[in-house]
Design a protein around this motif. Structure first.
Motif, PDB file in Angstrom:
ATOM      1  N   ASP A   1       0.823  -1.199   0.000  1.00 52.57           N
ATOM      2  CA  ASP A   1       0.000   0.000   0.000  1.00 52.57           C
ATOM      3  C   ASP A   1       0.863   1.258   0.000  1.00 52.57           C
ATOM      4  OD1 ASP A   1      -2.194  -1.637   0.035  1.00 52.57           O
ATOM      5  OD2 ASP A   1      -2.627  -1.358   2.167  1.00 52.57           O
ATOM      6  N   ASN A   2       1.914   1.270   0.811  1.00 50.00           N
ATOM      7  CA  ASN A   2       2.795   2.438   0.867  1.00 50.00           C
ATOM      8  C   ASN A   2       3.555   2.629  -0.437  1.00 50.00           C
ATOM      9  OD1 ASN A   2       2.012   3.049   3.457  1.00 50.00           O
ATOM     10  ND2 ASN A   2       3.705   1.964   4.410  1.00 50.00           N
TER      11      ASN A   2
ATOM     12  N   ARG B   1       1.165   4.159  -2.967  1.00 48.66           N
ATOM     13  CA  ARG B   1       0.937   5.570  -2.653  1.00 48.66           C
ATOM     14  C   ARG B   1       2.130   6.422  -3.046  1.00 48.66           C
ATOM     15  NH1 ARG B   1      -1.329   4.612   3.286  1.00 48.66           N
ATOM     16  NH2 ARG B   1      -3.287   3.637   2.725  1.00 48.66           N
ATOM     17  N   ALA B   2       3.327   5.909  -2.809  1.00 47.01           N
ATOM     18  CA  ALA B   2       4.538   6.668  -3.142  1.00 47.01           C
ATOM     19  C   ALA B   2       4.631   6.883  -4.650  1.00 47.01           C
ATOM     20  CB  ALA B   2       5.771   5.943  -2.631  1.00 47.01           C
TER      21      ALA B   2
END
Length: 131
Positions: free
Chosen positions: A82-83, A86-87
């Motif tokens: 998920d991170n 998003r990045a």
């Protein structure tokens, strides 16, 4: 295992477990009882305010724990995915903003370049008239 060993182990586990909930409710119950006793003995307005704050805090903590029960727990791999997604999205947004800002800056420099030259010519004229 005893209650305290289970409580200590629950600190390192995600989510809530029964020992943590029992400890939370016991702590708030004893705090409320002490504050009620202090309110009765002293009749001080500060203890009434603290009692109100403690009761509200207990209600909010209980609400938050109940909300946590409804949310699924994710492991570290899912959080990393998920991170990462998003990045990547944020980098794409930054690139788009930079290109848009560069385009605007180029357009502004073209328009301000001609007005800056005209304004400097006007200031030279006014300076020469004054002298």
């Amino acid at each position: 295992m005893s209650f305290f060993q289970n409580l200590w182990g629950s600190i390192f586990e995600p989510g809530t477990n029964p020992q943590l909930l029992i400890a939370t409710h016991l702590s708030f119950t004893s705090l409320i009882l002490v504050l009620v006793w202090l309110c009765y003995e002293t009749r001080n307005v500060h203890f009434f305010a603290l009692l109100t704050i403690a009761a509200i805090l207990w209600a909010l903590v209980t609400w938050f724990i109940n909300e946590l029960k409804h949310q699924p727990l994710r492991d570290n791999d899912q959080l990393a995915k998920d991170n990462g997604a998003r990045a990547e999205e944020e980098q794409e947004d930054k690139k788009e903003k930079n290109t848009n800002n560069n385009k605007k800056a180029n357009q502004e420099s073209r328009t301000t370049g001609t007005t800056a030259a005209a304004s400097s010519a006007n200031t030279r004229r006014t300076k020469s008239r004054k002298t």
